[in-house]
Structure formats: C-alpha cells, structure tokens
Design a protein around this motif. Structure first.
Motif, PDB file in Angstrom:
ATOM      1  N   GLU A 282      41.367  32.528  27.172  1.00  0.00           N
ATOM      2  CA  GLU A 282      41.830  33.654  27.972  1.00  0.00           C
ATOM      3  C   GLU A 282      43.269  33.997  27.643  1.00  0.00           C
ATOM      4  O   GLU A 282      44.151  33.137  27.701  1.00  0.00           O
ATOM      5  N   SER A 287      42.538  39.137  33.055  1.00  0.00           N
ATOM      6  CA  SER A 287      41.567  38.758  34.089  1.00  0.00           C
ATOM      7  C   SER A 287      40.182  38.906  33.498  1.00  0.00           C
ATOM      8  O   SER A 287      39.961  39.684  32.586  1.00  0.00           O
ATOM      9  N   HIS A 288      39.246  38.155  34.050  1.00  0.00           N
ATOM     10  CA  HIS A 288      37.879  38.169  33.520  1.00  0.00           C
ATOM     11  C   HIS A 288      37.209  39.497  33.860  1.00  0.00           C
ATOM     12  O   HIS A 288      37.087  39.865  35.015  1.00  0.00           O
TER      13      HIS A 288
END
Length: 296
Positions: A282, A287-288
């Motif tokens: 990441e 953010s996912h």
C-alpha cells in the motif's frame, strides 16, 4: 414437501396483486388455504377475489414508490394478521424504448417502481421477519434480469439493480432465518404489456425496430400466469429454496446461452484481465479502493 397442514395459515404480502402474475400468486395462495395481503394501486380490481376469500384476504391500496406508504402498509398487514411469512415483490412497470430516447421522467419512473419500490418493501419487511426468525422474500425479476436487449435497456437496468441488491440482502438476512429467492420469469399473458409505455421513437432506430418486430412475431412465447403461480408454490414450499430460479423453458435456455457467451468472452480476454491486477504494498497515504471507481 407439499404438506397442506404445514402451509395452513401462512401470511403472504404481495405487491402488484391486482393483475397478472401478482393476482395469480394471490389466488394460488388463497387456494392453498393461506392468508394474503394484496397490495395494489387499484383495489377495486380485487373485489371479486375479496368476495370469495372473506377474512383471509386483506386488500390495501399502495403505490410502492411512496416509501412512507410502504412502511404503513406493512405495519397494517402485521397488525391485521399478526405476522408475515412470504413477501412477494411483484409490482413493476415496463417502459420500452432505445436508451437514447428515454427522458429523465421515463427513466426515473422505470427505476423508482421496479427497483426502489422493491427496496422500500424489503426494508419495511426485514425487521418483521428478522424479529420472527423466519420468512421468505421473493423478488420477481425478469428475463430482463439476465441481460440487456434493444428497447428494454432501462427495464433491464431496474432488474439488474434489483438482483444485485437482493443477492446482498439474501446474505445479510440468512443468519436471521430469513430466505430470499430471485425469480426470473419468461413471458406470460399479463397486463404488463398492455399497460407498457413507450418512448418517442427516433428515426435512426427504425430499421432495428422493424427487425425486432419480425423477431417477436416469429418467436414470441407467452404462458398462463397460473403456471408461474404453481411454480412459485413449489419454491416457497421447499425446505431448501434457491437463491435464483427461472420460470419457463425459453428463459431457462437463454440463461445458459448468455452465461456461455460471457464465459467465452471472459476466457478470450483472460490475459488482459489478469494483467490489469498485480498486488503491491500500500502506497503511503493511500486508502483501499475495493475495486471501485475513482471519483476524483
């Protein structure tokens, strides 16, 4: 599986019960000895059924696009009969036309009845069924839920939305003892076609419309609504009802053909599909996204 004793006293809540499939479902339930809450825009069309069914039938006026009215109707049904067992989201309209031709009002009418109406009913009944720890929601989709076709693009959009919502809802309510089935019926002789609306046609689509008219004249297959009602009784009487079921040979064959076509296309583009995803750590500050669209 078809035990009249077990079925005695069940309470159905059926929308769009004044005509076509909805009326056939109501009649079949009453014939089985069950109780029915028949919700419809025009209650007078059920006067004959009410005269025969007596106290086992409660007819309620309802426009499913009115969320507050939906919740009031469900509350009235529960206070009248004490509980709900089977909820059939059947109310729907058909607006036909090429996607380009739809006005905003026509598009909204299609989605607000077929999708949002079913959503409001589902939201209203789930607390009741969840508290009971039992119940069966039946979402009446369509052959249009299998794929999009010329002139029924917005109708299919409403059914695709209904099915996506319903698949999620089925998983959400299963732990509470509530079942859900999506029914994809083929053609039946109902008022849906007689009451359908049409967009203002554009000349550019005249050749396609003529081609579709020829195909319809040669291949149209429609059945009596009572056959769909008989099939639905088998579904709701089952100890292991399906998440999704089709009613009719034509729609059954089409479901398999469309699935095969999609599988062939997916397989043909497998390399591109797999190359489009590769897991990486990441990035800082990211953010996912969860596979969603970037809205920035």
């Amino acid at each position: 599986m078809d035990d009249p004793t077990r079925r005695s006293g069940r309470v159905w809540f059926i929308t769009g019960a004044g005509r076509g499939l909805g009326r056939a479902f109501a009649q079949s339930a009453l014939d089985a000895g069950d109780h029915v809450v028949a919700a419809t825009r025009t209650t007078a069309v059920l006067d004959d059924l009410a005269a025969r069914a007596g106290e086992r039938l409660l007819v309620l006026p309802l426009d499913v696009t009115d969320r507050e009215a939906v919740f009031t109707a469900v509350d009235t049904a529960v206070r009248h009969f004490g509980h709900l067992d089977i909820v059939v989201n059947n109310a729907g309209i058909l607006v036909v036309g090429m996607v380009e031709e739809f006005t905003e009002a026509e598009a909204r009418a299609q989605l607000e009845t077929n999708f949002l109406g079913a959503l409001w009913v589902s939201q209203a009944v789930v607390p009741v069924l969840r508290a009971q720890g039992s119940g069966h929601i039946v979402q009446i989709s369509s052959i249009g839920g299998l794929g999009g076709f010329p002139t029924t693009g917005l109708y299919s959009a409403s059914k695709f939305a209904l099915e996506g919502m319903s698949e999620a809802l089925a998983m959400e309510v299963a732990p509470h003892g509530v079942r859900l089935t999506i029914v994809q019926p083929g053609g039946y002789w109902t008022d849906l076609y007689r009451g359908m609306r049409s967009t203002t046609p554009l000349e550019a689509y005249a050749p396609l419309r003529a081609e579709l008219a020829d195909q319809l004249a040669e291949n149209s297959v429609d059945s009596q609504p009572r056959l769909a009602a008989e099939a639905l009784m088998k579904v709701v009487d089952s100890d292991d009802p399906p998440l999704r079921v089709v009613f009719g040979s034509m729609v059954y064959d089409l479901a398999f053909e469309l699935t095969r076509q999609r599988m062939r296309t997916w397989a043909g583009w497998e390399d591109v599909s797999r190359a489009a995803e590769h897991a990486v750590p990441e990035p800082v500050g990211a953010s996912h996204a969860g596979g969603g669209q970037d809205t920035t």
